[in-house]
Design an enzyme around this catalytic site. Sequence first.
Site, PDB file in Angstrom:
ATOM      1  N   GLY A 166       0.708  -1.262  -0.076  1.00 36.49           N
ATOM      2  CA  GLY A 166       0.074  -0.137   0.136  1.00 36.49           C
ATOM      3  C   GLY A 166       0.922   1.422   0.113  1.00 36.49           C
ATOM      4  O   GLY A 166       0.680   2.238  -0.616  1.00 36.49           O
ATOM      5  N   ASP A 167       2.021   1.163   0.977  1.00 33.55           N
ATOM      6  CA  ASP A 167       2.783   2.258   0.921  1.00 33.55           C
ATOM      7  C   ASP A 167       3.372   2.461  -0.435  1.00 33.55           C
ATOM      8  O   ASP A 167       3.674   3.611  -0.831  1.00 33.55           O
ATOM      9  CB  ASP A 167       3.757   2.109   2.179  1.00 33.55           C
ATOM     10  CG  ASP A 167       3.225   2.249   3.285  1.00 33.55           C
ATOM     11  OD1 ASP A 167       2.853   3.676   3.802  1.00 33.55           O
ATOM     12  OD2 ASP A 167       2.977   1.237   4.115  1.00 33.55           O
ATOM     13  N   SER A 168       4.023   1.335  -1.038  1.00 31.74           N
ATOM     14  CA  SER A 168       4.721   1.631  -2.067  1.00 31.74           C
ATOM     15  C   SER A 168       4.003   2.032  -3.276  1.00 31.74           C
ATOM     16  O   SER A 168       4.479   2.862  -4.121  1.00 31.74           O
ATOM     17  CB  SER A 168       5.365   0.227  -2.288  1.00 31.74           C
ATOM     18  OG  SER A 168       6.247  -0.173  -1.492  1.00 31.74           O
TER      19      SER A 168
END
Length: 395
Positions: A166-168
Amino acid sequence: MLPLYGVKVIELGTLIAGPSCGRLLAEFGAEVIKIEAPEGGDQLRQWRKMIGNTSLWWYVQARNKKSVTVNLRMPEGQDIVRKLAAQADIVVENFRPGALEKWNLGWEQLSVPNPKLIMVRLSGYGQSGPYRDHPGFGSIAEAMGGMRYVTGYVDRPPVRLGISIGDSIAALYGAFGALTALHHRNANDGKGQVVDVALYEAVFGMMESLVPEFDVLGFIRERAGNALPGIVPSNTYPTRDNKFVIIGANNDAIFKRMMVAIGRNDLATDPTLATNAGRVLRTAELDSAIEGWTRTRGLDEALEALEQAEVPACRIYDAADIVNDAHYRARGMIQQHQLPDGKPVKLPGIVPKLSATPGQTRWLGPGLGEHTAEVLAALGYDTAVQADLRARGVI
């Protein structure tokens, strides 16, 4: 010369989404000045596997960045950041909405003296809406964005991917948004703008036809294990030596070659299986036929036969497979570097590959505050002033 040479980025925030966005820009030549708290710095320095007092992840995440320590809660520290932002093209931040405004470092405070500034704001739920002030991490975004629901097996609880996906994904959207806004600024009206990236929306943006399938057909996509729902055959199959092979034979011509390769001419010539629509109706039968073949062969034997038949297939790589793979090495995706103590370390290469101006790893993640003196001197802070700021905990 790297393609983003001359672009100046100020990175605020910690951990994954914001710093990953900054890393992408730094890999292609932007000068990325990472602001860290004087005490401890970015928590990622201490996450996962360590070598000495520093995380190995840090050396990847912060490569090509300059580390400057500034206490954002002190007025003198805020003044340093405002001076840096006045000279910057891009500010990347991933604090909870409102935090920078509390420190007099929000969009209004930074963009008025620098109308050309682009501000990339990554947060769990975005800068507006009823959930704006809720705390949100990548795992929460994966749940709200729909990814967790479709990941795993239908008879078991949802599972996460083995990385901070999700962050990436949000970082990729952030970098894309920054460069899109930069082009608009340079090609059109000369003004900057805010790039608002909500982590849950970044995940949601990856969810293919999830919404129209529900809206038009009332269909809710469920977990499907290792299969690719509605695209057949495409799955993971066990081999005789207790390993697994991934096979994608869902193209019509490839399907026929696959069936011939496993000795199932009857399926290769069956007119009801000539297109994906017919194969979907017989998914279990086809998976059973393929598994019956893979279970009688070792992984290498199966891969060789599938390669001869020109069927997309692959072993499931672990870290050792990746590092030792000839194709990874030939493409420069395993880079050899040295840690500060001289110990050799392999790092992942840089994506994408530009033919004329490829990205580079110019140096590994820096020590905490390694570039503070250099950057502040360029702002006009002499040695005596820096010593005073350091003594008072501002830097």
